[in-house]
Motif scaffolding. Structure first.
Motif: not given
Length: 289
Positions: A85-86, A170-175
């Motif tokens: 997830t992310y 990778r987990a933070l890629m949308r932030l």
């Protein structure tokens, strides 16, 4: 062959009949249904656990498992769960939460009232922390209510990671860089740890979706996020999970599923609720029958 920790594991022959017995056991415990197409996945993880417990055969391991010696059931479930997830995953539902769902929910509560939100399964914490971040950034009334966020999962290893709150790129890629800068602190290894205040604001607990006794501990949620897990269940387990989730919602509460999941095909208990940003499902205000 190597085990999951990079060490050598001894090869143990597992017959098709033994795999079937094991899958039936895992299904009864978790509701997760594995087919023959997942044979390699099953064999690899079973072999890892047999090696980790130094069991001489599948039968010896299975006896240990059924006795739950040294909490082996917990270790086994941890090895079979998928925690991919992310942050801000399926963020259209987060937009729906602040633009539509909370507008309805807040209208039914007094200022200072409690709004309860549940993330199950919460995996390693990205979803419940995303909910908290989104509320702080996008819901002007967030300080007018007592917001309680609970994250639950069957995987105790994932829960420990969630409580620690350390994430890679990778987990933070949308932030955005701005969000990361304001809510995370950089670690020496290049990862980031989420703000201590946010870590302390979320309660992380173990829960099994198909275990009625487990689920009976959770009640009166206004919103439940239960995304991308029911696809791993068969029809019977999906219905059981849906009934348990229904009981966990307050009348009028909402549940958000994953984009490939439809409650309409699982249970008649919920009504479809269509909003500009997302289709969600609602426990009716008044129960009929």
């Amino acid at each position: 062959m190597e085990d999951s920790n990079g060490g050598a594991s001894h090869a143990v022959h597992i017959s098709p009949e033994e795999v079937q017995r094991f899958c039936e056991f895992l299904y009864r415990r978790t509701g997760i249904s594995f087919t023959e197409g997942k044979r390699y996945f099953i064999d690899r993880r079973l072999e890892d656990r047999i090696a980790a417990t130094m069991s001489p055969s599948f039968q010896a391991y299975f006896s240990l498992l059924r006795a739950d010696a040294d909490h082996e059931i917990e270790h086994l479930i941890n090895s079979f769960t998928v925690n991919e997830t992310y942050f801000y995953r399926e963020d259209h539902q987060l937009r729906c939460m602040t633009s539509s769902l909370l507008e309805v929910i807040a209208s039914q509560k007094k200022p200072g009232g409690t709004v309860r939100i549940w993330s199950i399964p919460c995996s390693t914490g990205e979803e419940p922390y995303s909910i908290a971040l989104w509320l702080m950034e996008n819901w002007p009334q967030v300080d007018s209510y007592n917001v309680e966020i609970v994250g639950s999962d069957i995987d105790t290893r994932a829960l420990r990671a969630a409580a620690e709150g350390i994430y890679g790129d990778r987990a933070l890629m949308r932030l955005s860089r701005d969000l990361i800068g304001r809510y995370f602190r950089p670690m020496a290894d290049g990862s980031h740890q989420i703000d201590e205040g946010l870590r302390n604001s979320i309660e992380f607990t173990r829960a099994n979706l198909i275990d009625a006794k487990d689920m009976a501990l959770y009640r009166d949620f206004d919103i439940i996020f239960c995304r991308n897990v029911l696809i791993y269940f068969d029809d019977v387990s999906r219905r059981q999970a849906a009934e348990n989730l229904y009981d966990c919602l307050r009348p009028g509460g909402y549940i958000c599923l994953g984009h490939s999941e439809s409650m309409s095909r699982i249970s008649p208990l919920f009504r479809v609720a269509r909003f500009p940003d997302a289709i969600v499902y609602q426990r009716p205000e008044a129960d009929h029958g």
